[in-house]
Design a protein around this motif. Structure first.
Motif, PDB file in Angstrom:
ATOM      1  N   SER A  69       0.817  -1.219   0.000  1.00 26.04           N
ATOM      2  CA  SER A  69       0.000   0.000   0.000  1.00 26.04           C
ATOM      3  C   SER A  69       0.848   1.266   0.000  1.00 26.04           C
ATOM      4  N   VAL A  70       2.169   1.128   0.180  1.00 28.22           N
ATOM      5  CA  VAL A  70       3.060   2.280   0.180  1.00 28.22           C
ATOM      6  C   VAL A  70       3.765   2.428  -1.168  1.00 28.22           C
ATOM      7  N   CYS A  71       4.454   1.361  -1.617  1.00 30.96           N
ATOM      8  CA  CYS A  71       5.264   1.461  -2.843  1.00 30.96           C
ATOM      9  C   CYS A  71       4.636   0.780  -4.052  1.00 30.96           C
ATOM     10  N   CYS A  72       3.522   0.081  -3.854  1.00 25.98           N
ATOM     11  CA  CYS A  72       2.763  -0.579  -4.932  1.00 25.98           C
ATOM     12  C   CYS A  72       3.486  -1.754  -5.597  1.00 25.98           C
ATOM     13  N   GLN A  73       4.576  -2.235  -5.004  1.00 29.82           N
ATOM     14  CA  GLN A  73       5.278  -3.398  -5.545  1.00 29.82           C
ATOM     15  C   GLN A  73       4.581  -4.678  -5.075  1.00 29.82           C
ATOM     16  N   PRO A  74       4.577  -5.729  -5.919  1.00 26.96           N
ATOM     17  CA  PRO A  74       3.892  -6.971  -5.540  1.00 26.96           C
ATOM     18  C   PRO A  74       4.688  -7.800  -4.528  1.00 26.96           C
ATOM     19  N   MET A  75       3.963  -8.391  -3.594  1.00 28.52           N
ATOM     20  CA  MET A  75       4.584  -9.285  -2.618  1.00 28.52           C
ATOM     21  C   MET A  75       3.696 -10.502  -2.454  1.00 28.52           C
ATOM     22  N   THR A  76       4.330 -11.638  -2.187  1.00 33.83           N
ATOM     23  CA  THR A  76       3.600 -12.877  -1.960  1.00 33.83           C
ATOM     24  C   THR A  76       3.336 -13.017  -0.464  1.00 33.83           C
ATOM     25  N   VAL A  77       2.066 -13.163  -0.124  1.00 32.72           N
ATOM     26  CA  VAL A  77       1.646 -13.333   1.265  1.00 32.72           C
ATOM     27  C   VAL A  77       1.204 -14.786   1.422  1.00 32.72           C
ATOM     28  N   SER A  78       1.787 -15.492   2.351  1.00 32.80           N
ATOM     29  CA  SER A  78       1.414 -16.886   2.637  1.00 32.80           C
ATOM     30  C   SER A  78       1.159 -16.992   4.131  1.00 32.80           C
ATOM     31  N   TYR A  79       0.034 -17.626   4.485  1.00 37.98           N
ATOM     32  CA  TYR A  79      -0.238 -17.812   5.903  1.00 37.98           C
ATOM     33  C   TYR A  79      -1.025 -19.083   6.149  1.00 37.98           C
ATOM     34  N   SER A  80      -0.976 -19.528   7.397  1.00 43.52           N
ATOM     35  CA  SER A  80      -1.730 -20.705   7.817  1.00 43.52           C
ATOM     36  C   SER A  80      -2.391 -20.408   9.151  1.00 43.52           C
ATOM     37  N   THR A  81      -3.447 -21.171   9.442  1.00 42.84           N
ATOM     38  CA  THR A  81      -4.181 -20.984  10.686  1.00 42.84           C
ATOM     39  C   THR A  81      -4.222 -22.289  11.463  1.00 42.84           C
ATOM     40  N   ALA A  82      -4.470 -22.174  12.753  1.00 43.81           N
ATOM     41  CA  ALA A  82      -4.652 -23.338  13.618  1.00 43.81           C
ATOM     42  C   ALA A  82      -5.541 -22.925  14.781  1.00 43.81           C
ATOM     43  N   ASP A  83      -6.562 -23.716  15.039  1.00 47.13           N
ATOM     44  CA  ASP A  83      -7.479 -23.455  16.151  1.00 47.13           C
ATOM     45  C   ASP A  83      -8.068 -22.047  16.104  1.00 47.13           C
ATOM     46  N   GLY A  84      -8.372 -21.556  14.897  1.00 49.83           N
ATOM     47  CA  GLY A  84      -9.001 -20.254  14.738  1.00 49.83           C
ATOM     48  C   GLY A  84      -8.075 -19.069  14.871  1.00 49.83           C
ATOM     49  N   GLY A  85      -6.776 -19.326  14.981  1.00 49.64           N
ATOM     50  CA  GLY A  85      -5.799 -18.242  15.105  1.00 49.64           C
ATOM     51  C   GLY A  85      -4.726 -18.344  14.039  1.00 49.64           C
ATOM     52  N   LEU A  86      -3.964 -17.300  13.906  1.00 43.31           N
ATOM     53  CA  LEU A  86      -2.879 -17.261  12.930  1.00 43.31           C
ATOM     54  C   LEU A  86      -1.723 -18.124  13.424  1.00 43.31           C
ATOM     55  N   ALA A  87      -1.319 -19.110  12.621  1.00 45.65           N
ATOM     56  CA  ALA A  87      -0.243 -20.027  13.020  1.00 45.65           C
ATOM     57  C   ALA A  87       1.079 -19.648  12.377  1.00 45.65           C
TER      58      ALA A  87
END
Length: 61
Positions: free
Chosen positions: A35-53
């Motif tokens: 949202s600042v420099c407009c360059q693309p980044m890959t976001v990867s995430y996983s969850t466990a028990d309803g929270g961010l793991a």
């Protein structure tokens, strides 16, 4: 829908930005522009028990 926010550092410009993450999905990977420099980044995430793991942000190739 379970949502949370995460503060991450852009791999391009180093600025701290806020990401909105959908925790109802167990594992996700997508490309989002900084949202600042407009360059693309890959976001990867996983969850466990309803929270961010795990969360990883890197420059998109």
């Amino acid at each position: 829908m379970l949502e949370t926010t995460a503060e991450v550092m852009c791999p391009h410009c180093g600025e701290t930005i806020t990401l909105f993450l959908d925790l109802s999905i167990e594992e996700q990977s997508y490309i989002e522009d900084c949202s600042v420099c407009c360059q693309p980044m890959t976001v990867s995430y996983s969850t466990a028990d309803g929270g961010l793991a795990g969360l990883n942000v890197e420059a998109a190739s």
